[in-house]
Enzyme design. Structure first.
Site, mmCIF file in Angstrom:
data_model
loop_
_atom_site.group_PDB
_atom_site.id
_atom_site.type_symbol
_atom_site.label_atom_id
_atom_site.label_comp_id
_atom_site.label_asym_id
_atom_site.label_seq_id
_atom_site.Cartn_x
_atom_site.Cartn_y
_atom_site.Cartn_z
ATOM 1 N N CYS A 15 0.841 -1.198 0.000
ATOM 2 C CA CYS A 15 0.000 0.000 0.000
ATOM 3 C C CYS A 15 0.881 1.255 0.000
ATOM 4 O O CYS A 15 1.772 1.392 0.836
ATOM 5 C CB CYS A 15 -0.882 -0.003 1.242
ATOM 6 S SG CYS A 15 -1.790 1.512 1.455
ATOM 7 N N CYS A 58 -4.371 -0.082 8.508
ATOM 8 C CA CYS A 58 -3.617 -1.330 8.733
ATOM 9 C C CYS A 58 -2.373 -0.952 9.524
ATOM 10 O O CYS A 58 -1.788 0.085 9.276
ATOM 11 C CB CYS A 58 -3.139 -1.924 7.417
ATOM 12 S SG CYS A 58 -4.441 -2.349 6.266
ATOM 13 N N CYS A 89 -7.495 0.804 -1.849
ATOM 14 C CA CYS A 89 -7.184 0.277 -0.519
ATOM 15 C C CYS A 89 -7.015 -1.227 -0.660
ATOM 16 O O CYS A 89 -7.946 -1.920 -1.082
ATOM 17 C CB CYS A 89 -8.313 0.606 0.459
ATOM 18 S SG CYS A 89 -8.109 -0.229 2.044
ATOM 19 N N GLN A 133 -20.421 -9.408 9.382
ATOM 20 C CA GLN A 133 -18.966 -9.537 9.427
ATOM 21 C C GLN A 133 -18.315 -9.042 8.133
ATOM 22 O O GLN A 133 -18.795 -9.358 7.049
ATOM 23 C CB GLN A 133 -18.575 -11.009 9.654
ATOM 24 C CG GLN A 133 -19.023 -11.544 10.997
ATOM 25 C CD GLN A 133 -18.089 -11.181 12.141
ATOM 26 O OE1 GLN A 133 -17.244 -10.305 12.019
ATOM 27 N NE2 GLN A 133 -18.239 -11.828 13.267
ATOM 28 N N GLU A 147 -30.410 -10.012 21.740
ATOM 29 C CA GLU A 147 -29.592 -8.904 21.230
ATOM 30 C C GLU A 147 -30.276 -7.595 21.626
ATOM 31 O O GLU A 147 -31.498 -7.486 21.568
ATOM 32 C CB GLU A 147 -29.497 -9.028 19.695
ATOM 33 C CG GLU A 147 -28.972 -7.837 18.951
ATOM 34 C CD GLU A 147 -27.530 -7.529 19.302
ATOM 35 O OE1 GLU A 147 -27.285 -6.405 19.757
ATOM 36 O OE2 GLU A 147 -26.667 -8.412 19.130
ATOM 37 N N ASP A 149 -20.830 -13.981 21.785
ATOM 38 C CA ASP A 149 -19.961 -13.257 20.850
ATOM 39 C C ASP A 149 -20.110 -11.763 21.167
ATOM 40 O O ASP A 149 -20.753 -11.020 20.442
ATOM 41 C CB ASP A 149 -20.407 -13.565 19.404
ATOM 42 C CG ASP A 149 -19.491 -12.913 18.371
ATOM 43 O OD1 ASP A 149 -18.487 -12.285 18.767
ATOM 44 O OD2 ASP A 149 -19.793 -13.003 17.163
ATOM 45 N N CYS A 172 -13.501 -10.808 20.084
ATOM 46 C CA CYS A 172 -12.690 -9.960 19.205
ATOM 47 C C CYS A 172 -11.656 -9.169 20.003
ATOM 48 O O CYS A 172 -11.026 -8.257 19.487
ATOM 49 C CB CYS A 172 -13.585 -9.012 18.400
ATOM 50 S SG CYS A 172 -14.569 -7.934 19.437
#
Length: 458
Positions: free
Chosen positions: A78, A87, A166, A290, A340, A388, A415
């Protein structure tokens, strides 16, 4: 009492040897036992570093020159990698990225959860760790009377102008952002200006179905009306047949939050569709879906393997979102209950169950820590609970509710390894044993690591 001095001062230039990496991917080296954290440094390298910040116990440096590059150092593909910050680790070989993520999970399980002997398997990586993201939200600005688009420069609200692609975005997203910018510029839609809080177009969001290649364009404006909208719609849809949905989102606030409350369909459908494995999903502008479906499939397969359910089992999916994990579980289980807090997500989840003809799954709006004790009172006894949670981990009330429900197994999808480790400790103290953990690389080239852990009732 005299102030304790450090072996280096701000603006010093020092030569350092990197010994390790932090969980943020910075190189760590020591000067007389004093750690310096340096972005883009790799273990084994000797480098010249400028000291930019000094604290009592550690400091931060800026990499000036690498004297002996590590064999794991690669040239980032990149052009704006060192400006952007989206990133953080393109300068590392992919093998090093994967082993660093495995090590990160091992470290927190040991230090935070005091789980020395839990196997942490090698990170599941991607065959091609580029061009995987199916969603982009990109700010719009203006320069010399023309619209520009690009991510913000690191720690700023300054748009990187020379950014025309990107390397972690789906190609189609890249091309669609460029097309929207070009058309909006030509027909005279002006960019929003943060400083004066004037202008129109704030962000362009593009979502693409990885399997279906259907595209949704979301235009986020300060104004209630989108000027020249008919012209815009005609030009975009005539040129790009993959566009199935054009959405207008209004965000009149002075804020960093991208989406506002009001969303309307300008043209086409409210949803685009995509599949993960053989399950179809309807995705709206605000759906949490996702961003890397290839790795999501691998993550969910692992969660399903850990859950080890059959047609006699009842499962609870806490933090069920739009039902992604719930529907994978429902293929095997007798019954799945999803909970949820976001009402729109539950609407999407019900829609997705219908879309896949699944009748053995029920969804409820609310916080898991309130809904699960209610279910327990109603006599629900789950065999397996899957969680999750967001980055902050599970609410303590939810962990207690899980412990009281005594499922045979808990599958924890995380995560954030730090909050995973904290919550595993609470579950261990509540009578569960952590059997194993599997990191999955959902976000190659970035520091984030997803992980799924299996716990069994002792």
């Amino acid at each position: 009492m005299a102030k304790q001095s450090t072996p280096v001062k701000k603006n010093d230039t020092v030569t350092i040897r990197f010994e390790d990496l932090t969980h943020e991917g910075n190189g760590v080296g020591k000067i007389n036992g004093y750690p310096l954290f340096v972005p883009y440094g790799l273990p084994g390298e000797e480098a010249q570093v400028k000291v930019v910040k000094v604290n009592k116990n550690f400091g931060f440096g800026k990499l000036l020159e690498v004297k002996n590059p590590s064999p794991e150092r690669v040239e980032p593909p990149c052009d704006v990698f060192y400006k952007c910050g989206g990133c953080q680790i393109q300068h590392m070989s992919y093998n090093l990225q994967l082993s660093m993520k495995q090590q990160q999970v091992k470290n927190v399980l040991r230090k935070v959860a005091h789980l020395e002997h839990v196997p942490v398997h090698p990170t599941i990586g991607m065959e091609d760790p580029w061009r995987y993201r199916n969603k982009v939200s990109i700010p719009v600005g203006e320069k010399d009377g023309e619209l520009i688009t690009g991510f913000y420069q690191m720690r700023s609200h300054h748009i990187i102008e020379d950014m025309d692609t990107c390397v972690v975005q789906d190609d189609l997203n890249d091309r669609m952002v460029e097309a929207v910018r070009r058309i909006a510029d030509r027909i005279g839609i002006e960019a929003y200006d943060e400083k004066s809080h004037r202008g129109v177009l704030r962000h362009i969001m593009v979502r693409t179905g990885q399997e279906t290649k259907e595209t949704m364009i979301v235009l986020i404006t300060r104004t209630k009306e989108l000027p020249y909208k008919n012209e815009f719609i005609r030009e975009l849809t005539e040129t790009y047949p993959n566009v199935k949905s054009i959405i207008h989102n209004v965000n009149p606030a002075r804020t960093n939050v991208i989406l506002g409350d009001k969303t309307t369909v300008l043209w086409g459908e409210e949803y685009i569709y995509d599949s993960i494995g053989d399950i179809r999903f309807a995705i709206s502008a605000k759906s949490f879906y996702q961003v890397n479906p290839t790795q999501t499939k691998r993550l969910y397969e692992k969660a399903l393997e850990y859950a080890a359910i059959d047609e006699h089992d009842t499962v609870i999916d806490a933090y069920c979102g739009i039902g992604t994990i719930s529907l994978f579980l429902a293929k095997k289980a007798k019954k799945v209950y999803g909970v949820e807090i976001v009402p729109e997500a539950i609407e999407d989840a019900k829609e997705n169950a219908k879309l896949n003809g699944m009748t053995n799954v029920e969804f409820e709006v609310g916080t898991a820590e309130e809904v699960m004790p209610k279910w327990k009172k109603e006599g629900l006894r789950p065999d397996v609970i899957v969680v999750d949670p967001p980055r902050k981990g599970c609410d303590e009330g939810l962990l207690q509710a899980m412990i009281e429900m005594r499922p045979k197994r808990v599958v924890y999808v995380s995560c954030n390894p730090s909050t995973l480790a904290r919550d595993l400790r609470i579950l261990e103290d509540g009578g569960y044993e952590t059997k194993e953990a599997q990191p999955v690389d959902m976000f190659p080239q970035s520091m984030h690591v997803e992980c799924v852990a299996l716990l069994e009732l002792k």
